[in-house]
Design a protein around this motif. Structure first.
Motif, PDB file in Angstrom:
ATOM      1  N   ASN A   1       1.739  -2.833  -7.593  1.00  0.00           N
ATOM      2  CA  ASN A   1       0.942  -3.950  -8.078  1.00  0.00           C
ATOM      3  C   ASN A   1      -0.051  -4.414  -7.011  1.00  0.00           C
ATOM      4  OD1 ASN A   1       0.602  -5.867 -10.395  1.00  0.00           O
ATOM      5  ND2 ASN A   1       0.990  -7.337  -8.760  1.00  0.00           N
ATOM      6  N   GLU A   2       0.365  -4.402  -5.756  1.00  0.00           N
ATOM      7  CA  GLU A   2      -0.547  -4.751  -4.664  1.00  0.00           C
ATOM      8  C   GLU A   2      -1.682  -3.730  -4.570  1.00  0.00           C
ATOM      9  OE1 GLU A   2      -0.449  -7.659  -2.332  1.00  0.00           O
ATOM     10  OE2 GLU A   2       0.353  -8.042  -4.337  1.00  0.00           O
ATOM     11  N   MET A   3      -1.366  -2.460  -4.749  1.00  0.00           N
ATOM     12  CA  MET A   3      -2.400  -1.426  -4.757  1.00  0.00           C
ATOM     13  C   MET A   3      -3.382  -1.692  -5.886  1.00  0.00           C
ATOM     14  SD  MET A   3       0.010   1.920  -3.990  1.00  0.00           S
ATOM     15  CE  MET A   3      -1.265   3.174  -3.684  1.00  0.00           C
ATOM     16  N   GLU A   4      -2.844  -2.026  -7.059  1.00  0.00           N
ATOM     17  CA  GLU A   4      -3.678  -2.305  -8.232  1.00  0.00           C
ATOM     18  C   GLU A   4      -4.507  -3.569  -8.019  1.00  0.00           C
ATOM     19  OE1 GLU A   4      -5.274  -1.534 -11.928  1.00  0.00           O
ATOM     20  OE2 GLU A   4      -3.852  -0.242 -10.882  1.00  0.00           O
ATOM     21  N   ARG A   5      -3.852  -4.623  -7.550  1.00  0.00           N
ATOM     22  CA  ARG A   5      -4.511  -5.929  -7.360  1.00  0.00           C
ATOM     23  C   ARG A   5      -5.701  -5.831  -6.405  1.00  0.00           C
ATOM     24  NH1 ARG A   5      -4.495  -9.775  -3.747  1.00  0.00           N
ATOM     25  NH2 ARG A   5      -2.942  -8.773  -2.421  1.00  0.00           N
ATOM     26  N   THR A   6      -5.609  -4.963  -5.412  1.00  0.00           N
ATOM     27  CA  THR A   6      -6.680  -4.826  -4.423  1.00  0.00           C
ATOM     28  C   THR A   6      -7.698  -3.741  -4.790  1.00  0.00           C
ATOM     29  OG1 THR A   6      -5.263  -3.386  -3.070  1.00  0.00           O
ATOM     30  CG2 THR A   6      -5.294  -5.744  -2.514  1.00  0.00           C
ATOM     31  N   GLY A   7      -7.606  -3.220  -6.022  1.00  0.00           N
ATOM     32  CA  GLY A   7      -8.626  -2.292  -6.516  1.00  0.00           C
ATOM     33  C   GLY A   7      -8.360  -0.825  -6.267  1.00  0.00           C
ATOM     34  N   GLY A   8      -7.139  -0.460  -5.936  1.00  0.00           N
ATOM     35  CA  GLY A   8      -6.844   0.933  -5.601  1.00  0.00           C
ATOM     36  C   GLY A   8      -6.655   1.871  -6.770  1.00  0.00           C
ATOM     37  N   GLU A   9      -6.347   1.327  -7.956  1.00  0.00           N
ATOM     38  CA  GLU A   9      -6.112   2.161  -9.136  1.00  0.00           C
ATOM     39  C   GLU A   9      -5.114   3.285  -8.836  1.00  0.00           C
ATOM     40  OE1 GLU A   9      -9.810   3.395 -10.976  1.00  0.00           O
ATOM     41  OE2 GLU A   9     -10.731   1.451 -10.543  1.00  0.00           O
ATOM     42  N   PRO A  10      -3.871   2.937  -8.439  1.00  0.00           N
ATOM     43  CA  PRO A  10      -2.905   3.965  -8.063  1.00  0.00           C
ATOM     44  C   PRO A  10      -2.526   4.881  -9.215  1.00  0.00           C
ATOM     45  CG  PRO A  10      -1.816   1.837  -8.293  1.00  0.00           C
ATOM     46  CD  PRO A  10      -3.297   1.596  -8.387  1.00  0.00           C
ATOM     47  N   ASP A  11      -2.300   6.145  -8.884  1.00  0.00           N
ATOM     48  CA  ASP A  11      -1.888   7.143  -9.869  1.00  0.00           C
ATOM     49  C   ASP A  11      -1.010   8.175  -9.168  1.00  0.00           C
ATOM     50  OD1 ASP A  11      -1.666   8.440 -12.310  1.00  0.00           O
ATOM     51  OD2 ASP A  11      -3.710   9.223 -12.307  1.00  0.00           O
ATOM     52  N   VAL A  12      -0.189   8.859  -9.946  1.00  0.00           N
ATOM     53  CA  VAL A  12       0.668   9.917  -9.423  1.00  0.00           C
ATOM     54  C   VAL A  12      -0.210  11.115  -9.079  1.00  0.00           C
ATOM     55  CG1 VAL A  12       2.584  11.482  -9.927  1.00  0.00           C
ATOM     56  CG2 VAL A  12       2.603   9.149 -10.833  1.00  0.00           C
ATOM     57  N   VAL A  13      -0.050  11.649  -7.876  1.00  0.00           N
ATOM     58  CA  VAL A  13      -0.817  12.828  -7.479  1.00  0.00           C
ATOM     59  C   VAL A  13       0.073  14.015  -7.118  1.00  0.00           C
ATOM     60  CG1 VAL A  13      -2.815  11.485  -6.705  1.00  0.00           C
ATOM     61  CG2 VAL A  13      -1.010  12.078  -5.068  1.00  0.00           C
ATOM     62  N   GLU A  14       1.399  13.769  -7.051  1.00  0.00           N
ATOM     63  CA  GLU A  14       2.288  14.854  -6.630  1.00  0.00           C
ATOM     64  C   GLU A  14       3.738  14.481  -6.927  1.00  0.00           C
ATOM     65  OE1 GLU A  14       3.642  16.885  -2.377  1.00  0.00           O
ATOM     66  OE2 GLU A  14       1.887  15.602  -2.430  1.00  0.00           O
ATOM     67  N   PHE A  15       4.578  15.505  -7.115  1.00  0.00           N
ATOM     68  CA  PHE A  15       6.017  15.308  -7.152  1.00  0.00           C
ATOM     69  C   PHE A  15       6.605  16.184  -6.062  1.00  0.00           C
ATOM     70  CE2 PHE A  15      10.329  16.498  -8.565  1.00  0.00           C
ATOM     71  CZ  PHE A  15      10.898  15.232  -8.531  1.00  0.00           C
ATOM     72  N   ASN A  16       7.295  15.573  -5.120  1.00  0.00           N
ATOM     73  CA  ASN A  16       7.946  16.299  -4.035  1.00  0.00           C
ATOM     74  C   ASN A  16       9.369  16.604  -4.486  1.00  0.00           C
ATOM     75  OD1 ASN A  16       9.469  16.973  -1.737  1.00  0.00           O
ATOM     76  ND2 ASN A  16       8.114  15.804  -0.397  1.00  0.00           N
ATOM     77  N   GLU A  17       9.599  17.850  -4.895  1.00  0.00           N
ATOM     78  CA  GLU A  17      10.912  18.230  -5.418  1.00  0.00           C
ATOM     79  C   GLU A  17      12.009  18.077  -4.378  1.00  0.00           C
ATOM     80  OE1 GLU A  17      11.403  21.728  -7.864  1.00  0.00           O
ATOM     81  OE2 GLU A  17       9.245  21.702  -8.307  1.00  0.00           O
ATOM     82  N   GLN A  18      11.719  18.494  -3.151  1.00  0.00           N
ATOM     83  CA  GLN A  18      12.729  18.446  -2.094  1.00  0.00           C
ATOM     84  C   GLN A  18      13.215  17.012  -1.855  1.00  0.00           C
ATOM     85  OE1 GLN A  18      11.393  20.253   1.539  1.00  0.00           O
ATOM     86  NE2 GLN A  18      13.464  20.394   2.377  1.00  0.00           N
ATOM     87  N   ALA A  19      12.308  16.071  -1.841  1.00  0.00           N
ATOM     88  CA  ALA A  19      12.663  14.660  -1.615  1.00  0.00           C
ATOM     89  C   ALA A  19      12.941  13.919  -2.928  1.00  0.00           C
ATOM     90  CB  ALA A  19      11.549  13.961  -0.852  1.00  0.00           C
TER      91      ALA A  19
END
Length: 193
Positions: free
Chosen positions: A59-77
């Motif tokens: 929400n902080e990322m969104e609130r400050t204009g970052g438009e967060p989105d998923v870019v990867e899935f790390n299977e190991q972690a």
């Protein structure tokens, strides 16, 4: 959570805020499948619901204009990686110098904040140069702005800091005094869920 469904402390979202944020994230996820081919929103949402404290950072990322989105899935972690995917460096995180040391070193015209402290307060990481370059492979960002990236200790000890942008079909890495700040320079973050 309190009985009324409101957040019990400042780093929690109410149930209503969580639902609204999840709607925004889902719409962005579905609109930009090229960023996360082969991933399913239901699995992302289940992970977010199980780690509700991460929703505050998103929400902080969104609130400050970052438009967060998923870019990867790390299977190991077993973690989804969210990055700021706004076309330009997040507007609510610009005009900041690199870190607290640089902020305190300025004698005149100090910016209001610095990138490292802001990221820490938001519960996110500033992208490394490598992460920034990887993000640029999904689509081109920062065509008019630039973003601070994590700076190696030896450069920082000499007073410098690194930032990147995308110009002329290439990602460029530059240096500046860590105490510099510009209206067109912010930082991009990463959150692991």
């Amino acid at each position: 959570m309190t009985e009324s469904g409101k957040a019990g402390n400042q780093n929690e979202l109410s149930l209503e805020q969580q639902e609204e944020l999840l709607k925004v994230l889902k719409a962005r996820f579905e609109k930009n499948m090229h960023r996360h081919e082969g991933l399913e929103w239901d699995k992302v949402q289940a992970k977010l619901v199980a780690n509700a404290e991460k929703l505050w950072s998103l929400n902080e990322m969104e609130r400050t204009g970052g438009e967060p989105d998923v870019v990867e899935f790390n299977e190991q972690a077993n973690e989804f990686i969210f990055n700021d995917c706004s076309a330009e460096s997040p507007k609510g995180r610009r005009s900041v110098c690199y870190d607290r040391e640089a902020l305190e070193a300025r004698k005149k015209h100090k910016p209001e904040n610095n990138a490292i402290d802001m990221a820490m307060e938001m519960g996110i990481e500033i992208l490394t140069e490598e992460q920034y370059r990887t993000l640029q492979q999904l689509e081109n960002f920062d065509k008019k702005t630039s973003s601070w990236v994590q700076t190696p200790t030896d450069i920082r000890e000499l007073g410098g800091a690194l930032f990147c942008d995308y110009r002329f079909g290439h990602v460029f890495v530059y240096h500046n005094g860590a105490d510099s700040y510009y209206g067109s320079r912010g930082f991009r973050g990463l959150l692991r869920v």
